[in-house]
Design a protein around this motif. Sequence first.
Motif, PDB file in Angstrom:
ATOM      1  N   THR A 639     -24.886  30.113  14.735  1.00 38.68           N
ATOM      2  CA  THR A 639     -26.170  30.826  14.804  1.00 38.68           C
ATOM      3  C   THR A 639     -26.340  31.820  15.942  1.00 38.68           C
ATOM      4  O   THR A 639     -27.182  32.701  15.850  1.00 38.68           O
ATOM      5  CB  THR A 639     -27.339  29.818  14.924  1.00 38.68           C
ATOM      6  N   LEU A 643     -28.094  40.772  18.934  1.00 41.44           N
ATOM      7  CA  LEU A 643     -28.191  41.838  17.931  1.00 41.44           C
ATOM      8  C   LEU A 643     -28.484  43.138  18.667  1.00 41.44           C
ATOM      9  O   LEU A 643     -29.521  43.256  19.323  1.00 41.44           O
ATOM     10  CB  LEU A 643     -29.308  41.522  16.935  1.00 41.44           C
ATOM     11  N   LEU A 655     -35.623  33.276  22.789  1.00 41.03           N
ATOM     12  CA  LEU A 655     -35.104  32.097  22.098  1.00 41.03           C
ATOM     13  C   LEU A 655     -35.608  31.947  20.671  1.00 41.03           C
ATOM     14  O   LEU A 655     -35.187  31.040  19.962  1.00 41.03           O
ATOM     15  CB  LEU A 655     -35.429  30.841  22.912  1.00 41.03           C
ATOM     16  N   VAL A 656     -36.497  32.846  20.237  1.00 42.12           N
ATOM     17  CA  VAL A 656     -36.912  32.788  18.828  1.00 42.12           C
ATOM     18  C   VAL A 656     -35.796  33.348  17.948  1.00 42.12           C
ATOM     19  O   VAL A 656     -35.389  32.706  16.976  1.00 42.12           O
ATOM     20  CB  VAL A 656     -38.223  33.572  18.600  1.00 42.12           C
ATOM     21  N   ASP A 657     -35.282  34.495  18.303  1.00 34.18           N
ATOM     22  CA  ASP A 657     -34.280  35.141  17.446  1.00 34.18           C
ATOM     23  C   ASP A 657     -32.865  35.026  17.978  1.00 34.18           C
ATOM     24  O   ASP A 657     -31.926  35.501  17.349  1.00 34.18           O
ATOM     25  CB  ASP A 657     -34.636  36.615  17.235  1.00 34.18           C
ATOM     26  N   ARG A 659     -30.569  32.046  18.549  1.00 31.65           N
ATOM     27  CA  ARG A 659     -30.754  30.654  18.138  1.00 31.65           C
ATOM     28  C   ARG A 659     -29.671  29.735  18.673  1.00 31.65           C
ATOM     29  O   ARG A 659     -28.566  29.724  18.155  1.00 31.65           O
ATOM     30  CB  ARG A 659     -30.787  30.576  16.619  1.00 31.65           C
ATOM     31  N   ILE A 660     -30.022  28.979  19.704  1.00 33.40           N
ATOM     32  CA  ILE A 660     -29.109  27.931  20.157  1.00 33.40           C
ATOM     33  C   ILE A 660     -29.337  26.696  19.278  1.00 33.40           C
ATOM     34  O   ILE A 660     -30.384  26.574  18.661  1.00 33.40           O
ATOM     35  CB  ILE A 660     -29.319  27.594  21.649  1.00 33.40           C
ATOM     36  N   THR A 662     -30.361  23.078  18.020  1.00 31.58           N
ATOM     37  CA  THR A 662     -31.301  22.046  18.446  1.00 31.58           C
ATOM     38  C   THR A 662     -30.696  20.695  18.055  1.00 31.58           C
ATOM     39  O   THR A 662     -29.742  20.639  17.280  1.00 31.58           O
ATOM     40  CB  THR A 662     -32.677  22.218  17.768  1.00 31.58           C
TER      41      THR A 662
END
Lengths: 731, 285
Positions: A639, A643, A655-657, A659-660, A662
């Motif tokens: 993920t 970009l 951290l929304v787009d 993606r580490i 979870t």
Amino acid sequence: MSYAVRSDALAKARGAVLYGTDIESPGMLWGALVLAPIPHGTIRSIDLTAARAIPGVTAIGPEDLPRLLPGVPTDPERPIFPSTTIQYHAQPIAAVAAPTLEVARRAAQAVKVETRQHPAVESIDEAAIGPKPEVIGHVHARYGDLDGVFRTADFVLTETYRTNSVSQVALEPHAAIAEIRDDGTWFVRTSTQSPFGVREDLAAMLGIPESQIVVEGTWVGGGFGGKGSSLVEPYALVLAHASGRPVRLALTYREEFLLGRSTLPSLIRLSSAVRGGTIVGRRVLWKVDAGSSLPGRDFATGYGVGFTVGPYRVPAIELEGIALRTHKPPLGPHRAPLAPQCAFAAESHMDHLAQRLGVDSVEFRRRHVWLPGDLTHLGQTVGPFGLSQCLAEAGARARKWRERLPENHGIGVGAGFWSTGTGAGGEARLFLQPERLRIVQGEPEIGSGSVIRGLAAVAEVVLGIPRERIEVDYRDTATAPFDSGVWGSRTLGALGQAVEKAARELRAELAKRTDAPEGAIRLTVQGSELAVEVDGVFRPVREILRREEIENGGLTTYGTHYGVAGSFDALRVLDGTFYPYTDFTGAAHVAEVALDPELGTVRVVRYAAFHDAGRVVDFETAKAQVEGGIVMGLGTALTEEGLWSPEGVLQNPGLVDYRIPTLAEVPPIEVHFIEGFLGAGPFGAKGLGEPPIIPVPATIANAVRDACGEGPTELPMTGERLARHLKLLRT
Amino acid sequence: MAPFDLVHPRSTDEALAELRTASPEGVAVLAGGTDLLLDIDRARIAPRRVVSLRYLPWKFLEWSGDSLTIGSTLPLRALEVEPRIRQRIPGLWEAVRAVGSVALRHRATLGGNLVRSAPTSDLSPILLALDAEVEVVGPHGSRWTPVDAFLSDSRRPRLAFGELVRAVRIPEARPSAYHWQRVRPVNDISQVGVAVARSPSEGYYRIAVGDVLPRPVRILPAEEALRSRPPTDDEVRSAAELAGKLSPFATDRRGTEEYRRHIVAVLARRALLAIRTAAPRGPAP
């Protein structure tokens, strides 16, 4: 197996330790950076008037540097502020300090910047439009009868792999608090992996001797390579100098992404010649986006390129690595810099070759894998190395899992190797006191436990002392013995050797004073104090120490470790700088994935890791390290990606787009160690900080290949990317 | 973050009175706060007064036969742990579970999600498929309006300043499903969301999609393709294809329009097959 309670655990759980972002100083100001609004262009003007008009604000720009810097910088490639040319979006071009953070941010916004934008180089892809990147690093090596083996091969498989940017995403951002002391010392407390490295950087950037700079590392809330060199420290120091007040500067999380030191895209073209079921030759062309970095170029090419061959015997090889300059932020190290990306290519290629040959991919690897005494692609002799055994275990696990494999599931195996950074030096001082043993050294604990638990474990083993009586004490660069820093998985392997030597010296001294054989010495607790136990007789440490030792901090011993790097066959190098390896470590991983055959999404169902880490000094800490590396690798695999717009601006600095993983995506993980291939570290330990992440993307990619017959060729393997690659979309 | 006054009205009348005395720019309404606090923190809005709905008696869940009324400020977690919702309206349960994390669902509310009216809402599609209605209270009393009419533009529902959403009513429990797709399976914003439901009383189907602009919508031609009772495999396939083809998707950084159309066609087919013959589980409330 023992369960290790780390001495920092309780304080961290209570929120009692001070991270870089927690430290405040009386009378301090808050700093903020002014960031370049464009990726490439000329600064026409920077107007600080409005910022300076705000009460209490100190603002500095490029024009102020000659007046403010204490000396002439010796590193023109890393200016504090660019004087004219902006090299990447969000490059710091001015800085402010103010009595509160809100005012500092307002002042930063009040700085008026006029620029003239130039076209930016954003991509290393030959097909990209716009200006082409400049070659800033080049390495080239060759040996063997390459043309011959390619001419007479049964077949040649050539393919290209691509990888994208990944960020370290430490929970704690870069943060420093700086002040200029009355004696002229430039003092900074900072969240760093390498206080001595930061001191060296600062000396070059400020133009003053290291002796005038003191760096104190705080507790570190994660580094992963991102805190290996200076970032916020020079700005905090120059602001402190300009304002005459302590200045604290921390990056916002958005800034972490924008001007952090990510791993940038790479493109890996592999070509293998196969004859009689074995690889007889390989050509590699590796291109890496180095961003605007010059300092990182050699490392990026000369170290990384070896990982495109993998830990395998290949009799003829040509390797070419090219670092390309773009208008992205400088390339930085991200846990095992570029090795997971290279292993993704190399290990996918191995599976593809095995698939073409119709042979088991693990057996195919074991046919080629380095054994102790083999020569690497550059002719370096491989030392103790247990990857073949790791692969055998991984293969057995894969066969077992295959016995009950649901539809659309696949099982993959991936391997990786790494070189522990034991060549870099470190020193440690031990103080034996009546009630405790103190280890004084120069590395902050960055979270892995390698300092606070690993170094303590070394003393524990040598001296037989209970762990709760060991205190690992970190000191600033003025008072701590030198150490190279937390990188290259070297803490236990290198600094641990210094601790081991100091501990052995202490043991010898105790043996001398108690008239006992060294091997019989054990430190135990008697009442509230330590005692030396020899064959059931206890002698209090207080009685063994001389009075002046008790008064001066204890009985002191000193250990140093300056390793010798390995060497390779220089005749194989045609151009550029390659780096030898030290202490070979290896791992083989197994993953089972569920592939949605219509959507292209991958879920990792279970995972097993087999590591050669030499002797395991503390099982729980080692296991946690492997699990953490695998979880981080899941992100690289599935993920995480920066970009970039065609203009060279990062589109997802948050951290929304970005993606580490979870916890919800983390599969059950098994961790196994294959012991017996001893490294140079204490008791034969090898590094384990970076190796666990290396095989992960490759392992998952190979599981996808197993599930559907087609291997992914680009990271991360998002649903959309895989759906396109597997031609699932109805166009 | 700019400072603001936080007020806690205890009744609907008090809450409406708070809004009457304020100006639209100066006041914000707080339900769960999961979006509002981000807006304030990022300075997208700077309210001087925040009216919290926390102490209003709106956190209820009422079954009346097979119809369910949900108080607008009831945390989503309460819907998730209600076994009758999971059994009788599985699509709603799946959609609630799709929102954020457990921690977030302890705060986030159905009313807040609807008023927020994000095109990416995981709840709007299922509410559309269930023919849900919204109770709006305001200076002129209370009115019920279909969710389809309540949703309007992106982040702008048909809700006048001074009005609040008090409750959401689901007229009948329906075999239903909500399928979604994301780059990361949890704690992410959906690339697409597909809700389907079948009316047990009338037999008709509803198909609604999310992550479309400007708001989640029903795809009527796809619903109409399901003629037979139960629909044939071919009908399901063509309805799903129509949902993919007709959804007003766009390309953004979470995914391309092309991929989204593909995904919706797959997910709509799977969701329809899942509910085609399913009967509501568990005893009627």
